[in-house]
Design a protein around this motif. Sequence first.
Motif, PDB file in Angstrom:
ATOM      1  N   ARG A  83      37.763  23.064  43.315  1.00 28.05           N
ATOM      2  CA  ARG A  83      37.666  23.626  44.726  1.00 28.05           C
ATOM      3  C   ARG A  83      39.166  23.979  45.182  1.00 28.05           C
ATOM      4  O   ARG A  83      39.387  24.888  45.744  1.00 28.05           O
ATOM      5  N   LEU A  84      40.269  23.250  44.801  1.00 26.16           N
ATOM      6  CA  LEU A  84      41.663  23.526  45.120  1.00 26.16           C
ATOM      7  C   LEU A  84      42.071  24.487  44.291  1.00 26.16           C
ATOM      8  O   LEU A  84      42.855  25.370  44.793  1.00 26.16           O
ATOM      9  N   TRP A  85      41.626  24.504  43.157  1.00 20.96           N
ATOM     10  CA  TRP A  85      41.959  25.796  42.144  1.00 20.96           C
ATOM     11  C   TRP A  85      41.483  27.107  42.737  1.00 20.96           C
ATOM     12  O   TRP A  85      42.283  27.997  42.709  1.00 20.96           O
ATOM     13  N   ARG A  86      40.242  27.220  43.138  1.00 22.51           N
ATOM     14  CA  ARG A  86      39.654  28.457  43.523  1.00 22.51           C
ATOM     15  C   ARG A  86      40.521  28.741  44.894  1.00 22.51           C
ATOM     16  O   ARG A  86      40.718  29.992  45.160  1.00 22.51           O
ATOM     17  N   MET A  87      40.887  27.685  45.782  1.00 21.03           N
ATOM     18  CA  MET A  87      41.776  27.789  47.119  1.00 21.03           C
ATOM     19  C   MET A  87      43.070  28.687  46.763  1.00 21.03           C
ATOM     20  O   MET A  87      43.331  29.594  47.286  1.00 21.03           O
ATOM     21  N   MET A  88      43.716  28.107  45.734  1.00 20.86           N
ATOM     22  CA  MET A  88      45.038  28.594  45.132  1.00 20.86           C
ATOM     23  C   MET A  88      45.021  29.804  44.698  1.00 20.86           C
ATOM     24  O   MET A  88      45.817  30.567  44.927  1.00 20.86           O
ATOM     25  N   THR A  89      43.936  30.179  44.076  1.00 21.58           N
ATOM     26  CA  THR A  89      43.780  31.635  43.413  1.00 21.58           C
ATOM     27  C   THR A  89      43.354  32.636  44.417  1.00 21.58           C
ATOM     28  O   THR A  89      43.893  33.836  44.369  1.00 21.58           O
ATOM     29  N   ASP A  90      42.776  32.165  45.257  1.00 19.56           N
ATOM     30  CA  ASP A  90      42.582  33.072  46.464  1.00 19.56           C
ATOM     31  C   ASP A  90      43.891  33.179  47.402  1.00 19.56           C
ATOM     32  O   ASP A  90      43.944  34.332  47.683  1.00 19.56           O
ATOM     33  N   LEU A  91      44.819  32.285  47.393  1.00 23.03           N
ATOM     34  CA  LEU A  91      46.137  32.565  48.064  1.00 23.03           C
ATOM     35  C   LEU A  91      47.005  33.560  47.180  1.00 23.03           C
ATOM     36  O   LEU A  91      47.659  34.336  47.357  1.00 23.03           O
ATOM     37  N   TRP A  92      46.877  33.038  45.997  1.00 23.64           N
ATOM     38  CA  TRP A  92      47.643  33.853  44.856  1.00 23.64           C
ATOM     39  C   TRP A  92      46.947  34.237  43.656  1.00 23.64           C
ATOM     40  O   TRP A  92      47.030  33.405  42.668  1.00 23.64           O
ATOM     41  N   PRO A  93      46.631  35.112  43.631  1.00 23.39           N
ATOM     42  CA  PRO A  93      45.397  35.605  42.391  1.00 23.39           C
ATOM     43  C   PRO A  93      46.210  35.695  41.199  1.00 23.39           C
ATOM     44  O   PRO A  93      45.647  35.583  40.101  1.00 23.39           O
ATOM     45  N   ASP A  94      47.583  35.836  40.969  1.00 23.42           N
ATOM     46  CA  ASP A  94      48.249  35.835  39.694  1.00 23.42           C
ATOM     47  C   ASP A  94      48.020  34.493  39.149  1.00 23.42           C
ATOM     48  O   ASP A  94      48.323  34.314  37.883  1.00 23.42           O
ATOM     49  N   TYR A  95      47.531  33.367  39.643  1.00 21.53           N
ATOM     50  CA  TYR A  95      47.473  31.864  38.980  1.00 21.53           C
ATOM     51  C   TYR A  95      46.313  32.468  37.992  1.00 21.53           C
ATOM     52  O   TYR A  95      46.339  31.720  37.066  1.00 21.53           O
ATOM     53  N   GLY A  96      45.473  33.220  38.532  1.00 28.91           N
ATOM     54  CA  GLY A  96      44.239  33.370  37.264  1.00 28.91           C
ATOM     55  C   GLY A  96      44.715  34.195  36.149  1.00 28.91           C
ATOM     56  O   GLY A  96      44.293  34.009  35.025  1.00 28.91           O
ATOM     57  N   ARG A  97      45.562  34.971  36.134  1.00 28.82           N
ATOM     58  CA  ARG A  97      46.433  35.667  35.225  1.00 28.82           C
ATOM     59  C   ARG A  97      47.378  34.967  34.473  1.00 28.82           C
ATOM     60  O   ARG A  97      47.286  34.813  33.176  1.00 28.82           O
ATOM     61  N   TYR A  98      47.886  33.830  34.939  1.00 29.71           N
ATOM     62  CA  TYR A  98      48.710  32.957  34.340  1.00 29.71           C
ATOM     63  C   TYR A  98      47.569  32.020  33.536  1.00 29.71           C
ATOM     64  O   TYR A  98      48.296  31.623  32.138  1.00 29.71           O
ATOM     65  N   LEU A  99      46.562  31.722  33.936  1.00 29.38           N
ATOM     66  CA  LEU A  99      45.657  30.866  33.253  1.00 29.38           C
ATOM     67  C   LEU A  99      45.318  31.574  31.812  1.00 29.38           C
ATOM     68  O   LEU A  99      45.178  30.969  30.700  1.00 29.38           O
ATOM     69  N   SER A 100      45.140  32.825  31.898  1.00 27.41           N
ATOM     70  CA  SER A 100      44.787  33.551  30.959  1.00 27.41           C
ATOM     71  C   SER A 100      45.740  33.457  29.522  1.00 27.41           C
ATOM     72  O   SER A 100      45.423  33.957  28.594  1.00 27.41           O
ATOM     73  N   LYS A 101      47.134  33.393  30.093  1.00 26.40           N
ATOM     74  CA  LYS A 101      47.992  33.255  29.112  1.00 26.40           C
ATOM     75  C   LYS A 101      48.307  32.081  28.390  1.00 26.40           C
ATOM     76  O   LYS A 101      49.200  32.207  27.667  1.00 26.40           O
ATOM     77  N   THR A 102      47.767  30.873  28.621  1.00 28.54           N
ATOM     78  CA  THR A 102      47.729  29.795  28.100  1.00 28.54           C
ATOM     79  C   THR A 102      46.560  28.904  27.939  1.00 28.54           C
ATOM     80  O   THR A 102      45.668  29.231  28.476  1.00 28.54           O
ATOM     81  N   SER A 103      46.792  27.903  26.964  1.00 29.51           N
ATOM     82  CA  SER A 103      45.663  27.270  26.265  1.00 29.51           C
ATOM     83  C   SER A 103      45.496  25.784  27.390  1.00 29.51           C
ATOM     84  O   SER A 103      44.578  25.095  27.183  1.00 29.51           O
ATOM     85  N   ARG A 104      46.614  25.516  27.968  1.00 24.59           N
ATOM     86  CA  ARG A 104      46.752  24.359  28.618  1.00 24.59           C
ATOM     87  C   ARG A 104      45.944  24.489  30.081  1.00 24.59           C
ATOM     88  O   ARG A 104      45.719  25.548  30.673  1.00 24.59           O
ATOM     89  N   GLN A 105      45.472  23.142  30.678  1.00 27.66           N
ATOM     90  CA  GLN A 105      44.909  23.398  31.908  1.00 27.66           C
ATOM     91  C   GLN A 105      46.015  23.137  32.837  1.00 27.66           C
ATOM     92  O   GLN A 105      47.048  22.430  32.975  1.00 27.66           O
ATOM     93  N   ILE A 106      46.059  24.071  33.814  1.00 27.25           N
ATOM     94  CA  ILE A 106      46.989  24.563  34.773  1.00 27.25           C
ATOM     95  C   ILE A 106      46.891  23.148  35.916  1.00 27.25           C
ATOM     96  O   ILE A 106      45.943  23.214  36.428  1.00 27.25           O
TER      97      ILE A 106
END
Length: 153
Positions: free
Chosen positions: A113-136
Motif C-alpha cells: 500500500r505504501l509503495w503504491r502511495m510513494m510511486t504515485d508521488l514519485w513515479p521514478d521509483y517504479g523505474r528504479y525498481l526495474s533496475k535492481t533485483s533487490r526489494q526496495i
Amino acid sequence: MTADEKILNSPTGWVAEHIRRYVDTDGRQGHHRWGVTTLLLTTRGRRSGKLRRTALIYGLDDNRYIVVGSNGGSSHHPSWYLNLLANPEARVQVAAEHVIATARTATGDERERLWRMMTDLWPDYGRYLSKTSRQIPVVILQPNTDTGQPPRR
C-alpha cells in the motif's frame, strides 16, 4: 543524538547543496522541490557512530513520514537505510519542524500500500525498481510524540 554533535551532510554535491539551503532557510527552500515534499533525515552511522544527514522525498500516512530506500535503483541499499537497521532512532526535519522518530521497514500488505502511495508521488521509483533485483525498502518514520497531531506538509 545531542544538539551539539556535528552532523555530516551527504557527500553527494547536489544533495549537500539541497541540505544546506534547507537548513539555512528552515525548509523555506527545499521542503517543496521537484513537485514533491522533502525532509532531512539524520541517522547515526552504523560503523563510524557519526551523525549523517540526507534529503529524501517523503509521503504522509496518518502521522507517519514514509520514505523509500531506492538508491536510484542501485543493487545495494542506501547507507541511511543500513544505518536505520542498526539504530532505528533518527532525527527528522520537515520544513522548520524537528522531531525524533523511530524507523521500521514496512512489510506485507502495508508495504504494498505504501509503495503504491510513494510511486504515485514519485513515479521514478517504479523505474528504479526495474533496475535492481533487490526489494526496495519502504520505511516508516514514526515521530516520538504524544500530540497525536499529523505532521505538517
